[in-house]
Scaffold this motif. Structure first.
Motif, short mmCIF file in Angstrom:
data_model
loop_
_atom_site.label_atom_id
_atom_site.label_comp_id
_atom_site.label_asym_id
_atom_site.label_seq_id
_atom_site.Cartn_x
_atom_site.Cartn_y
_atom_site.Cartn_z
N THR A 69 16.19 1.63 1.15
CA THR A 69 15.67 0.84 0.02
C THR A 69 16.51 -0.41 -0.19
O THR A 69 15.97 -1.51 -0.40
CB THR A 69 15.65 1.69 -1.26
OG1 THR A 69 14.81 2.85 -1.04
CG2 THR A 69 15.11 0.90 -2.43
N ASN B 165 1.86 8.81 3.91
CA ASN B 165 1.58 8.27 2.58
C ASN B 165 0.46 9.05 1.92
O ASN B 165 -0.42 9.60 2.60
CB ASN B 165 1.26 6.78 2.63
CG ASN B 165 0.10 6.47 3.56
OD1 ASN B 165 -1.05 6.79 3.25
ND2 ASN B 165 0.39 5.86 4.70
N TYR C 74 4.51 2.82 -3.77
CA TYR C 74 4.10 1.57 -3.12
C TYR C 74 2.78 1.09 -3.72
O TYR C 74 2.05 1.83 -4.36
CB TYR C 74 3.94 1.76 -1.61
CG TYR C 74 2.68 2.48 -1.19
CD1 TYR C 74 1.50 1.79 -0.91
CD2 TYR C 74 2.66 3.88 -1.07
CE1 TYR C 74 0.35 2.46 -0.53
CE2 TYR C 74 1.52 4.55 -0.70
CZ TYR C 74 0.36 3.83 -0.42
OH TYR C 74 -0.79 4.49 -0.06
N GLN D 277 -2.30 2.02 -5.19
CA GLN D 277 -0.99 2.62 -5.42
C GLN D 277 -0.89 4.00 -4.79
O GLN D 277 -1.89 4.67 -4.58
CB GLN D 277 -0.71 2.71 -6.93
CG GLN D 277 -0.63 1.36 -7.62
CD GLN D 277 -0.32 1.49 -9.10
OE1 GLN D 277 -0.56 2.54 -9.70
NE2 GLN D 277 0.21 0.44 -9.69
#
Length: 337
Positions: free
Chosen positions: A98, A203, A239, A245
């Motif tokens: 990050t 994801n 994200y 989203q």
């Protein structure tokens, strides 16, 4: 059981192969002992290296068990006290990734090698956090490559190196005879590993969807609950793309897959094991139920004919993920040597 306290150190990694300097976050853990410590006890500092696709915080359940075991082992507690534990994080993983995202995105960098991580570890040690301490290093899976390639150069550069012992857990290591670009079987294994990683989702629309998916998939379905919750907290991020989203892995599947096939890193690490095995005790821990790492790779790590004379070889009734599922207490016992 006392509460573990954590603090952070951020280290700048040296530039490697033209890459810009990156950030490596290192957690330092301490715990107030529940019993009075004899002033004559030797203080032990641990440094632990996580595996591929994991984060530095996933060592926390192991450390909690280890501190309990250490205090409950009369023979050990009479002589030693674990005063602290450090967990350096791969710059493409967890919190470190990050912090590095702006640099990685700006320079279109993908595939941060173990070599970059190892250079960061060397830089961390050069800053003196473990100077004049008795250090035992613990590496898990591919983290063993970072351990040997990061600690080794420092060990030989220092007149009084701090490392007094190593614990190698389920090492993902091989030599030139068992794996190389020209080795058909090793090439097949590397392709299978990459394919398996890239076939997994990375994801989801929300945390709950991610949880439902991961709890039904290996290896996450076998992880200790506390380790899994740590992964959900530190291994995923929110994200938004084109107004959509969701949550995703911080360390992408492509990033994971890029690690395989870098043969030189393993060759160098195994060479360092050979050199260190005659100087300090090295204990190797295998999971007896592991089917991930080829037998010939495991055998080569402890091949005495090649100078790899480790102090002990230990088996725990577990799979490759011995550090991350319900065998942390058994692992802790093996670490009290």
């Amino acid at each position: 059981m006392s509460i573990i306290q954590a603090e952070k150190v951020v280290v700048d990694t040296p530039s490697v192969d033209g890459l810009p300097s990156l950030k490596m976050v290192v957690n330092r853990y301490t715990r107030s002992p529940s019993a009075r410590i004899d002033p004559s006890c030797g203080n032990i500092s641990l440094i632990l290296f996580h595996g591929l696709g994991q984060t530095k915080e996933q060592w926390e359940p192991v450390l909690a068990d280890l501190w309990d075991e250490a205090e409950g082992n009369a023979d050990f507690a009479r002589c030693y006290h674990i005063s602290e534990a450090w967990t350096p994080e791969w710059p493409s993983h967890g919190e470190s990734a990050t912090l590095n995202k702006p640099v990685l995105t700006k320079n279109n960098i993908q595939g941060i090698s173990v070599t970059v991580w190892a250079r960061g570890i060397s830089a961390f040690l050069m800053q003196g956090y473990l100077k004049n301490k008795q250090v035992i290093a613990v590496g898990f899976s591919i983290g063993t490559l970072a351990m040997f390639n990061g600690l080794g150069p420092i060990f030989f550069a220092e007149k009084s190196p701090p490392v007094i012992g190593l614990v190698v857990v389920e090492p993902l290591m091989f030599d030139r005879e068992t794996s190389s670009p020209d080795h058909p079987r090793s090439n097949m294994i590397v392709k299978m590993m990459k394919k398996g990683i890239m076939s997994q989702a990375e994801n989801w629309p929300n945390q709950e969807a991610a949880r439902r998916y991961l709890t039904k998939q290996l290896p996450w379905s076998q992880w200790e609950q506390s380790v899994f919750e740590s992964y959900m907290c530190h291994g995923l991020e929110n994200y938004e793309v084109n107004g959509k989203q969701g949550v995703k892995l911080i360390c992408s599947r492509a990033e994971e897959a890029s690690t395989y096939g870098r043969y030189q890193e393993s060759w160098d690490a195994l060479s360092m094991l050979e050199q260190l095995s005659s100087i300090i005790p090295i204990h190797v821990v295998f999971g007896s139920k592991d089917k991930l790492i080829p037998r010939e790779w495991k055998a080569c790590v402890i091949d005495t004919s090649k100078g790899r004379k480790v102090a002990g070889v230990h088996q725990i009734e577990a799979s490759h993920m011995v550090c991350l599922h319900s065998h942390t207490s058994a692992l802790s016992n093996r670490m009290l040597w």
